[in-house]
Design a protein around this motif. Sequence first.
Motif, PDB file in Angstrom:
ATOM      1  N   UNK A   1       0.722  -0.948  -0.111  1.00 54.92           N
ATOM      2  CA  UNK A   1       0.289   0.360  -0.252  1.00 54.92           C
ATOM      3  C   UNK A   1       0.748   0.766   0.353  1.00 54.92           C
ATOM      4  N   UNK A   2       0.886   1.956  -1.217  1.00 51.42           N
ATOM      5  CA  UNK A   2       1.760   2.845  -1.473  1.00 51.42           C
ATOM      6  C   UNK A   2       1.686   4.335   0.515  1.00 51.42           C
ATOM      7  N   UNK A   3       2.252   4.447   0.627  1.00 46.75           N
ATOM      8  CA  UNK A   3       2.047   5.571   1.704  1.00 46.75           C
ATOM      9  C   UNK A   3       1.710   4.607   3.017  1.00 46.75           C
ATOM     10  N   UNK A   4       1.150   3.923   3.124  1.00 48.25           N
ATOM     11  CA  UNK A   4       0.869   3.373   4.273  1.00 48.25           C
ATOM     12  C   UNK A   4       2.453   3.006   5.358  1.00 48.25           C
ATOM     13  N   UNK A   5       1.653   3.145   6.797  1.00 47.91           N
ATOM     14  CA  UNK A   5       2.443   3.214   8.059  1.00 47.91           C
ATOM     15  C   UNK A   5       2.541   1.933   8.707  1.00 47.91           C
ATOM     16  N   UNK A   6       3.226   1.806   9.869  1.00 42.43           N
ATOM     17  CA  UNK A   6       3.195   0.282   9.990  1.00 42.43           C
ATOM     18  C   UNK A   6       2.315   0.265  10.173  1.00 42.43           C
ATOM     19  N   UNK A   7       0.969   1.497  11.217  1.00 40.20           N
ATOM     20  CA  UNK A   7      -0.372   1.073  11.937  1.00 40.20           C
ATOM     21  C   UNK A   7      -1.071   0.416  10.506  1.00 40.20           C
TER      22      UNK A   7
END
Length: 245
Positions: free
Chosen positions: A212-218
Amino acid sequence: MSEQKPTVVFVHGAFAESASWNGVIAALYAEGITSVAVANPLRSLAGDAAYVRDVIASVDGPVVLVGHSYGGLVISEASAGNDQVVGLVYAGAFVPEPGDSAFSLSASEPGSTLGDALDAHPISTGGVELVIRRPLFRDQFAADVPVQVAGLMGATQRPVTEAALKDAVQAAVPGWKDRPSWHVFGSDDRNIPVAVHRAGAERAGSRGTTEIAGASHAISVSQPEAVAATILDAIRGVTENRAAA
């Protein structure tokens, strides 16, 4: 067992807690899927895996086991030799070989900034437990989560022992080696380098990988629909496999 729809069992990782799966659980419930979110103790890898095995045993029927972060080590260990687990989903999670630990895997590629964000506190049983410092929590763990939500996550984070993160996987055949797995992770994960996620999915012969582009660890909080979609793919996959068996 072959006629039952799998139950999804969620295992959170370090610095998270079981409510971090709420959005994913709601999306699955809308599709008629039953879920259980484990309160992962985060004390030792062997002990955490044993507890997850107990939870799995309490479920009637087959299980799709989902892990986040350090929870990937736990589900790999807990599913080893466990025929009740029919599939695995790694959501921003480690995919370990025998002998790997969270520390060793996170350092296997450059990019993690977690170490500089941690505080250590002594515990009465010996050693220390680790927390992400509150002012740094959102940027480190949940940069794509609204500020107020990330603030609550920081306040409710579950500390993990340093020992748990150093514990090595003991199973000779971690669960991903002999059953199908699906993988979803964010490109902007600051806890686990994205190269580690990509390598883990390839190592496991992923049946489906979503970056997922731009998604964080959470990702279970910021991208619950995408995580749920991966789990639904896994449920369809294992259901088809069992029907063909």
